[in-house]
Structure formats: C-alpha cells, structure tokens
Design an enzyme around this catalytic site. Structure first.
Site, PDB file in Angstrom:
ATOM      1  CB  ALA A  65      -0.731   0.223   1.205  1.00  0.00           C
ATOM      2  N   GLY A 108       0.603  -4.805   1.002  1.00  0.00           N
ATOM      3  CA  GLY A 108      -0.427  -4.384  -0.073  1.00  0.00           C
ATOM      4  C   GLY A 108      -0.517  -5.739  -1.632  1.00  0.00           C
ATOM      5  CD  GLU A 111      -1.992  -6.791   3.058  1.00  0.00           C
ATOM      6  OE1 GLU A 111      -1.659  -6.743   2.587  1.00  0.00           O
ATOM      7  OE2 GLU A 111      -2.256  -7.560   4.261  1.00  0.00           O
ATOM      8  CD  GLU A 131       2.055  -5.557   5.800  1.00  0.00           C
ATOM      9  OE1 GLU A 131       2.859  -6.417   5.986  1.00  0.00           O
ATOM     10  OE2 GLU A 131       1.455  -5.534   5.043  1.00  0.00           O
TER      11      GLU A 131
END
Ligand code: CAA
Length: 257
Positions: A65, A108, A111, A131
C-alpha cells in the site's frame, strides 16, 4: 472512472490488467485499488471475458500500500477512510484471476496476490508482509491469508521479522503455482488463462466458488456445497455437450449455457 494507475488490455477471452505506477514500484494508492477493483468487476460482468490476468512489471508486482498516503493520518481518519473495505470485493469476482508476478510483491502487493486464484512467478519475485518494519501490521488480509497459505509457524516468522520469501521458497510453501524465467512469466500466465477460457464457464465458476469455500467451511459443509453444485451442472447445456462429445470421441464446444 478514468484509469490513471493501471492499463487494461484484452487478448481474446482473457482480460489483462497491468499495474502501472512504476516509479513507486506500483505502490497501491487508494485510487489505484479502486481502479483495480472496478476493472475486475467490469471484466467479471463482461460475457466476452472468461479469465483475468493481473500483472505489474519485471521489477515490481506491487511494493505494498502507498506508505505516503498513510504516514500522517490518525486512527479515526483510517476508520472513516476504511480503505480495506473495497478489497473484500475482489474475493467476490467469479471468474478466475491469475497473478503474473515479477519482482516485489510486498504488503498490499502480497495481499493482492493472495486474493488471486493462481500465481505464476518469475525467478526474481519476492513475497512478504513487511508492515512490522513500519510500526504496523498487515491490514488487507495478510495475517489471515498468509497463515492459511503457509501454516502458523512460517507465517509467524515472516510476519514478525518482516522478511520475505524468494520465488522458490514461495513455491515450496505452496503460496504460488510455478516459477519460470523472467522473460516468460507473463506469457506463461496468459497461456494458462487461455487454457482455462476453453473450459465450460459455468463449471469453472462453480469450481472456483467451491475451492474458496474449502478454505473457510468445515468439511461436511464444503462437501454439501460441492455436491449441490455438481447436481446443478446437470441443468447446463455444457454438461450434455461435454459428456456427449466424450462418447462421440470429439472435442466439446462449450457455450457457457
Ligand atoms: N509506498 C510508497 N512508495 C513506495 C513504496 C510504498 N509501499 N514502496 C516503494 N516506494 C517508492 C520509494 O519511496 C521510492 O520512491 P522515491 O524514488 O521517490 O524515493 C521508489 O518507490 C523506489 O523505491 P526504493 O528506492 O526504496 O527501491 P529499492 O529497490 O531500494 O527498495 C523495496 C525496494 C525493498 C521494495 C523498498 O522500496 C521498500 O521497502 N518498500 C516498502 C515495502 C513495504 O513496506 N510495503 C508495505 C506497505 S504497508 C501495506 O502494504 C499495508 C497493507 O497491509 C495493505
């Protein structure tokens, strides 16, 4: 929606989405995720498309992200923004999604890969949930899907250290399907997609749904779901076509009916 951060192509019955924010290693900002999800949904609705491939570039599938969008926000901003809600819509896409991954698939990005159904990787691919290095944790399913895919102890190690898996390691742990040379990772994914688009679409759809149920349901409920869908397929023209073609020793011509 005008597409700023992805490119969309068609190759016969395969829809291709290219993540296209190369300077930021395809870091997924909010608009980019909206573009991905809306495009997946429109391809899911398009009767001319029967499988979807999603890819980045050689250097990065997606490095997570977009950190710049999150650095200075507080919890209430995050709660109101609820940026991961849109991710739930990816799991509702009925057509098979194949990820063609090279380079970084982190945070992300990893993911997003885990929301796909089949994963073809180049030898340079790296998968991880780093993260923790940023003082946070995965928010788009990483702790759950990584653990389901890798098992508790390996997922725990990677999530707590922030270290990533090489493509070969990811293959070993069953996170991905295949590792191929970087020159052909996208071709391999397209070839696989083209093989799937020749299969009967209603059976493909119900098989995808049933496999996804296997991850969440107890076995008896999963078996019940499978059996009802098996019986349901006997109302399809493609079932008659597939079985008659077998008896007549010819190639079936599936219509998706
Ligand atoms: N967000 C925003 N920008 C990013 C980014 C990200 N996730 N990842 C890379 N970039 C940007 C860098 O800031 C850099 O931009 P500038 O050129 O303007 O400085 C550019 O992309 C190239 O990156 P690097 O110079 O860092 O490239 P590198 O080859 O030295 O390192 C890397 C590559 C190891 C992937 C490194 O960029 C990195 O660690 N990126 C962050 C990975 C990460 O922590 N991802 C998780 C994000 S949080 C998340 O995803 C939460 C969730 O659950 C959804």
């Amino acid at each position: 929606m005008s597409l700023e951060f992805i490119q969309v192509e068609r190759d016969g019955k395969v829809g291709l989405i290219r993540l296209n924010r190369p300077k930021q290693l395809n870091a997924l900002n909010l608009k980019m995720v909206d573009e991905i999800v809306e495009t997946l949904e429109s391809m899911d609705e398009d009767p001319e498309i029967r499988a979807i491939v999603i890819t980045g570039n050689e250097q990065a599938f997606a490095a997570g992200a977009d950190i710049d969008e999150m650095t200075e926000v507080d919890s209430i901003d995050m709660l109101l923004r609820d940026q991961f809600r849109v991710w739930d819509r990816i799991a509702l896409v009925r057509k098979p999604i194949i990820a063609a991954v090279s380079g970084f698939a982190l945070g992300g990005g990893c993911e997003l890969v885990m929301n796909c159904d089949i994963v073809i990787a180049s030898e340079s691919a790296r998968f991880g949930q780093p993260e923790v290095n940023l003082g946070v944790m995965p928010g788009a399913g990483g702790t759950q899907r990584f653990t389901k895919a890798l098992g508790k102890v390996k997922a725990m190690e990677l999530l707590l250290t922030g270290e990533s898996l090489t493509a070969e390691e990811a293959l070993h742990y069953g996170l991905i399907n295949r590792v191929v040379p970087v020159e052909v990772y996208l071709d391999e994914a397209m070839k696989l997609a083209n093989r799937i688009v020749g299969q009967p679409p209603i059976a493909v759809r119900l098989i995808k749904q049933s496999v996804l149920k296997a991850i969440d349901l107890p076995l008896d409920e999963g078996l019940d779901f499978e059996r009802k869908n098996f019986y349901l397929l006997f109302s399809s023209e493609d079932q008659k076509e597939g079985m008659r073609a077998f008896a007549q020793k010819r190639k079936p011509d599936f219509k998706g009916k």
